[in-house]
Scaffold this motif. Sequence first.
Motif, PDB file in Angstrom:
ATOM      1  N   LYS A 140      31.515  12.205  60.443  1.00 22.77           N
ATOM      2  CA  LYS A 140      32.617  12.425  61.382  1.00 22.77           C
ATOM      3  C   LYS A 140      33.976  12.620  60.602  1.00 22.77           C
ATOM      4  O   LYS A 140      34.572  11.975  59.979  1.00 22.77           O
ATOM      5  N   ALA A 141      34.187  14.079  60.535  1.00 22.02           N
ATOM      6  CA  ALA A 141      35.406  14.354  59.881  1.00 22.02           C
ATOM      7  C   ALA A 141      36.596  14.542  60.666  1.00 22.02           C
ATOM      8  O   ALA A 141      36.642  15.029  61.762  1.00 22.02           O
ATOM      9  N   ALA A 142      37.805  13.982  59.837  1.00 20.86           N
ATOM     10  CA  ALA A 142      38.986  14.100  60.554  1.00 20.86           C
ATOM     11  C   ALA A 142      40.115  14.901  59.939  1.00 20.86           C
ATOM     12  O   ALA A 142      40.071  15.024  58.849  1.00 20.86           O
ATOM     13  N   ARG A 143      41.259  15.458  60.685  1.00 18.83           N
ATOM     14  CA  ARG A 143      42.020  16.473  60.223  1.00 18.83           C
ATOM     15  C   ARG A 143      43.407  15.704  59.881  1.00 18.83           C
ATOM     16  O   ARG A 143      44.200  16.459  59.543  1.00 18.83           O
ATOM     17  N   SER A 144      43.576  14.375  60.543  1.00 20.89           N
ATOM     18  CA  SER A 144      44.783  13.776  60.361  1.00 20.89           C
ATOM     19  C   SER A 144      44.528  12.484  60.193  1.00 20.89           C
ATOM     20  O   SER A 144      43.305  11.682  60.579  1.00 20.89           O
ATOM     21  N   GLN A 145      45.428  11.657  59.382  1.00 20.79           N
ATOM     22  CA  GLN A 145      45.219  10.286  59.000  1.00 20.79           C
ATOM     23  C   GLN A 145      45.233   9.455  60.441  1.00 20.79           C
ATOM     24  O   GLN A 145      44.332   8.384  60.377  1.00 20.79           O
ATOM     25  N   ALA A 146      45.984   9.765  61.374  1.00 19.57           N
ATOM     26  CA  ALA A 146      45.939   8.759  62.743  1.00 19.57           C
ATOM     27  C   ALA A 146      44.492   9.053  63.181  1.00 19.57           C
ATOM     28  O   ALA A 146      43.892   7.992  63.804  1.00 19.57           O
ATOM     29  N   ARG A 147      43.817  10.103  63.261  1.00 22.16           N
ATOM     30  CA  ARG A 147      42.490  10.398  63.726  1.00 22.16           C
ATOM     31  C   ARG A 147      41.647   9.299  62.802  1.00 22.16           C
ATOM     32  O   ARG A 147      40.693   8.773  63.351  1.00 22.16           O
ATOM     33  N   LEU A 148      41.773   9.574  61.515  1.00 22.32           N
ATOM     34  CA  LEU A 148      40.713   8.909  60.521  1.00 22.32           C
ATOM     35  C   LEU A 148      40.882   7.616  60.783  1.00 22.32           C
ATOM     36  O   LEU A 148      39.930   6.949  60.630  1.00 22.32           O
ATOM     37  N   ASP A 149      42.059   6.920  61.033  1.00 28.10           N
ATOM     38  CA  ASP A 149      42.419   5.511  61.016  1.00 28.10           C
ATOM     39  C   ASP A 149      41.548   4.966  62.315  1.00 28.10           C
ATOM     40  O   ASP A 149      40.984   4.068  62.313  1.00 28.10           O
ATOM     41  N   ALA A 150      41.871   5.648  63.384  1.00 29.16           N
ATOM     42  CA  ALA A 150      40.951   5.606  64.776  1.00 29.16           C
ATOM     43  C   ALA A 150      39.359   5.488  64.502  1.00 29.16           C
ATOM     44  O   ALA A 150      38.902   4.402  65.109  1.00 29.16           O
ATOM     45  N   GLU A 151      39.025   6.447  63.841  1.00 30.77           N
ATOM     46  CA  GLU A 151      37.603   6.420  63.609  1.00 30.77           C
ATOM     47  C   GLU A 151      37.153   5.163  62.698  1.00 30.77           C
ATOM     48  O   GLU A 151      35.916   4.975  63.022  1.00 30.77           O
ATOM     49  N   ALA A 152      37.929   5.040  61.887  1.00 28.31           N
ATOM     50  CA  ALA A 152      37.664   3.728  60.954  1.00 28.31           C
ATOM     51  C   ALA A 152      37.655   2.634  61.726  1.00 28.31           C
ATOM     52  O   ALA A 152      36.790   1.608  61.187  1.00 28.31           O
ATOM     53  N   ALA A 153      38.507   2.401  62.440  1.00 26.53           N
ATOM     54  CA  ALA A 153      38.571   1.097  63.198  1.00 26.53           C
ATOM     55  C   ALA A 153      37.216   1.006  64.305  1.00 26.53           C
ATOM     56  O   ALA A 153      36.721  -0.139  64.359  1.00 26.53           O
ATOM     57  N   GLU A 154      36.979   2.058  64.910  1.00 25.01           N
ATOM     58  CA  GLU A 154      35.644   2.075  65.801  1.00 25.01           C
ATOM     59  C   GLU A 154      34.484   1.807  64.909  1.00 25.01           C
ATOM     60  O   GLU A 154      33.629   1.008  65.133  1.00 25.01           O
ATOM     61  N   ALA A 155      34.472   2.483  63.688  1.00 26.31           N
ATOM     62  CA  ALA A 155      33.248   2.479  62.932  1.00 26.31           C
ATOM     63  C   ALA A 155      33.226   0.663  62.454  1.00 26.31           C
ATOM     64  O   ALA A 155      32.136   0.165  62.372  1.00 26.31           O
ATOM     65  N   GLU A 156      34.477   0.181  62.098  1.00 27.36           N
ATOM     66  CA  GLU A 156      34.419  -1.296  61.737  1.00 27.36           C
ATOM     67  C   GLU A 156      33.925  -1.837  62.970  1.00 27.36           C
ATOM     68  O   GLU A 156      32.865  -3.272  62.998  1.00 27.36           O
ATOM     69  N   ARG A 157      34.312  -1.797  64.086  1.00 25.30           N
ATOM     70  CA  ARG A 157      33.677  -2.577  65.267  1.00 25.30           C
ATOM     71  C   ARG A 157      32.467  -2.316  65.543  1.00 25.30           C
ATOM     72  O   ARG A 157      31.639  -3.422  65.808  1.00 25.30           O
ATOM     73  N   PHE A 158      31.901  -1.033  65.498  1.00 25.38           N
ATOM     74  CA  PHE A 158      30.399  -0.808  65.419  1.00 25.38           C
ATOM     75  C   PHE A 158      29.659  -1.691  64.416  1.00 25.38           C
ATOM     76  O   PHE A 158      28.419  -2.099  64.601  1.00 25.38           O
ATOM     77  N   ALA A 159      30.160  -1.650  63.164  1.00 25.42           N
ATOM     78  CA  ALA A 159      29.397  -2.661  62.009  1.00 25.42           C
ATOM     79  C   ALA A 159      29.389  -3.922  62.442  1.00 25.42           C
ATOM     80  O   ALA A 159      28.310  -4.570  62.102  1.00 25.42           O
TER      81      ALA A 159
END
Length: 417
Positions: free
Chosen positions: A140-159
């Motif tokens: 899942k590739a992101a173009r903005s830091q805000a979107r990358l941070d949101a995806e990272a938070a969701e990935a951490e929750r799924f982990a």
Amino acid sequence: MRTDVIVLGAGIIGVSTALHLQRRGRDVVLVDRRGAGEEASYGNAGLMERATIEPYAFPRDLGSLVKYGLNRSTEVRYEISFLPRIAPWLARYWWHSSPHRHAEATRAMRPLIERCVEEHADLVAEAGVAPLMRPRGWIKAARSQARLDAEAAEAERFARDYGISYDLLDRAGLKEREPHLSDRVIGAIHLRDPNTSPDPGGLTKAYADLFIRKGGRFISGDARSLKAHGGNGKAGWRVTTGEGEISADDVVVAMGAWSNDIYERLGYRMPLAAKRGYHLHYAAEGNAVLNHPVLDVDAGVVLAPMNKGIRLTTGIEFAPRDAPKSPIQIARCEPLAREIFPLGPPNEPEPWMGLRPCFPDMRPVIGPAPRHDGIWFAFGHNHHGFSLGPVTGRILAEMMTGEDPVVDTGWFRADRF
């Protein structure tokens, strides 16, 4: 011609069901008007999606609703004339997407999702087609830091909640895994648990070939010819095929978005919708390669490396099931895809279109028809039909042969609507 079971539909669900019934000693005939894996089982992104435990919910935030309502998104498009017909279904989808109902759908789907890779691996090993299953995960590739941070938070929750494995990649880390992605992408989440296939339609055909090698029969026929047929002192069913009539005590309806052509004639009313989607294959420019399927989370575009080239897949289109193809989705997605990867020209003359069969409560129907002995249903897997084909086939075969299914099948009853 007499058999134990007729399976209507040779997509990944039908073929997997036929194989699992065959393993349990049933004589099975697979019937389809086309070859194996030539509809939705062919046209997906090739993910055996072990990571997406939570179903795709209807958006509830104002920003998303406005974006989709304007009908300019790459993720969702609708034909205005179709809105009055699909609006009741969308309203039910929205209702089922409330937090507690979405959590219920997640509880239902989690056991299936968690088994999808191992059940595919079982059939891949028996079919002897290891190159058609890759343990690489997807990105899942992101173009903005805000979107990358949101995806990272969701990935951490799924982990934390589901045990999903992932890597958080900055631009340098992403370049190591995908050196030809452009600098428009600043980072990514690499989901490691899913497997992928470079030819999902070919994998479905390989499973069908295994079924035939083991003595199964695959015959061209029209499922709409299904009729009740008494025989041997009990009720049964028959279907007309190119090789004559076939009769059986049990029939499996696994026809994806066309399943309503059968169940409605039997008097059932289930809210099955067909989400349309497109793909087109491209050459890569120069020596560029893509190692993993990549979702551009900001643009809503997926690029997947396939044996036929780089497959660009689109989001959802709401339009009549049998309406002609539209060029709009590919036209919207292609420029955005070119911003992140050096696509060459298309290597096929026109886009492919397929249908994702979906229920508003985000889970399929798997099990017996409530009012007809010998009719069994397996359809409506939303965006996960390719992922869940083998596990669905196992569950349904266990139900049909009197075994205890490996998951709680009450979630998937046909009479829940």
